[in-house]
Design an enzyme around this catalytic site. Structure first.
Site, PDB file in Angstrom:
ATOM      1  N   ALA A 175       0.867  -1.175   0.000  1.00 23.20           N
ATOM      2  CA  ALA A 175       0.000   0.000   0.000  1.00 23.20           C
ATOM      3  C   ALA A 175       0.904   1.225   0.000  1.00 23.20           C
ATOM      4  O   ALA A 175       2.070   1.154   0.397  1.00 23.20           O
ATOM      5  CB  ALA A 175      -0.893  -0.026   1.226  1.00 23.20           C
TER       6      ALA A 175
ATOM      7  N   GLU B 187       4.733  -4.871   7.583  1.00 19.42           N
ATOM      8  CA  GLU B 187       3.973  -3.806   8.257  1.00 19.42           C
ATOM      9  C   GLU B 187       4.402  -3.500   9.677  1.00 19.42           C
ATOM     10  O   GLU B 187       4.422  -2.335  10.073  1.00 19.42           O
ATOM     11  CB  GLU B 187       2.463  -4.141   8.244  1.00 19.42           C
ATOM     12  CG  GLU B 187       1.798  -3.987   6.891  1.00 19.42           C
ATOM     13  CD  GLU B 187       1.885  -5.227   6.024  1.00 19.42           C
ATOM     14  OE1 GLU B 187       2.638  -6.151   6.354  1.00 19.42           O
ATOM     15  OE2 GLU B 187       1.173  -5.271   5.001  1.00 19.42           O
TER      16      GLU B 187
ATOM     17  N   GLY C 128       0.682  -4.942   1.019  1.00 20.93           N
ATOM     18  CA  GLY C 128      -0.508  -5.029   0.166  1.00 20.93           C
ATOM     19  C   GLY C 128      -0.273  -5.813  -1.117  1.00 20.93           C
ATOM     20  O   GLY C 128      -1.217  -6.335  -1.716  1.00 20.93           O
TER      21      GLY C 128
END
Ligand code: CAA
Length: 276
Positions: free
Chosen positions: A63, A131, A108
């Site tokens: 992302a 993450e 992502g």
């Protein structure tokens, strides 16, 4: 569209995330365009999709960290929902989707590949959920789909350590089905890139799928997906209904009729399956 390309080749649709300068990172616009692209696929003529990233280096590097960096709690949750809605659309899309992972599949990127039915990758691919190193959890389904795909123990190790894994390891743990290499000449020079071979392999697999009875293939996808979300007693009832649903279709009549054909030539003939 600015960041998503779509091309149909015979019965195969190819979706390319095309934001190469940012290693195909998923910002809100990419997610919106992906959603619109899936909505516009002609399901009367397309029987299998391939999802890939532009260039040789990256499938999707996650992302968009720039976009996420200033989000509030509420905005963070909404961004997670935006990604999850698109990925769930891919996962439940009526026809199979093959992820052709051509390089980085991080955060992502790993998550979008896991929302596809099948993953194959190039030898330079790298998977991971980095993450926790950024102060967040995976947010587009990674905590759920990775554990379902490779088991809770391996998923927890990957997510807690934020360690990226190379293609061969991803294959060993069952995250991808196949690793595709570049073609080299006798001196070791690359004659065909891993990405080109990967796309050829993905198209070969997609056209094999596309040649089979389309209603049966769709029903298999639904049976596997829906069945995995429930207990075995309910799951086999889901299968029974989808199995029954295939009968009386032209494809079932043609497929079985062909097998029962006494004439050897006709028996071996490929059935031109229809969407009915
Ligand atoms: N978001 C935004 N931009 C990104 C990006 C991302 N996830 N990944 C790469 N880029 C951009 C870089 O900022 C850079 O842009 P500029 O040229 O404008 O500076 C460009 O892509 C090229 O990247 P690098 O210069 O970093 O390339 P590299 O070869 O040195 O490194 C990499 C490649 C290891 C993949 C590195 O880019 C990287 O670590 N990217 C981030 C990976 C990541 O942490 N992904 C998870 C995001 S969080 C997430 O996805 C949350 C979720 O679950 C929803």
């Amino acid at each position: 569209m600015e960041y998503v390309l779509y091309e149909q080749q015979d019965m195969i649709g190819i979706i390319t995330i095309n934001r190469e300068k940012a290693l195909n990172a998923l910002n809100s616009q990419v997610l919106d365009e992906l959603s619109e692209t899936f909505d516009s696929v002609d399901l009367d003529t397309v029987r299998c999709l391939i999802l890939t990233g532009a260039g040789e280096k990256s499938f999707v590097a996650g992302a968009d960290i720039g976009e996420m960096s200033t989000l509030t709690k509420a905005e963070g949750e909404a961004f997670g929902k935006k990604g999850n809605d698109v990925f769930r659309k891919i996962e439940t899309f009526p026809i199979p989707v093959i992820a052709a992972v051509n390089g980085f599949a991080l955060g992502g990127g790993c998550e979008i590949s896991m929302s596809c039915d099948i993953r194959i990758c190039s030898e330079n691919a790298m998977f991971g959920q980095p993450e926790v190193g950024l102060g967040i959890t995976p947010g587009f389904g990674g905590t759920q789909r990775l554990a379902r795909l490779v088991g809770a123990g391996m998923a927890k190790q990957m997510i807690y350590t934020a360690r990226n894994i190379k293609a061969e390891e991803a294959c060993r743990i069952g995250l991808v089905n196949e690793v595709v290499k570049a073609t080299l000449d006798e001196e070791g020079n690359v004659t065909v890139s891993a990405k080109e071979n990967l796309m050829a392999e993905a198209k070969k697999m997609a056209s094999t799928i596309a040649k089979n009875a389309p209603i049966a293939v769709r029903n298999c996808k639904k049976a596997i997906n829906d069945g995995l979300e429930t207990d075995m007693d309910k799951a086999i009832v889901i299968e029974e209904k989808l199995f029954g649903d295939c009968f009386e279709t032209e494809d079932q009549k043609a497929g079985m009729g062909n097998f029962l054909e006494k004439d050897k030539e006709k028996k071996l003939k490929v059935v031109p399956f229809k969407n009915r």
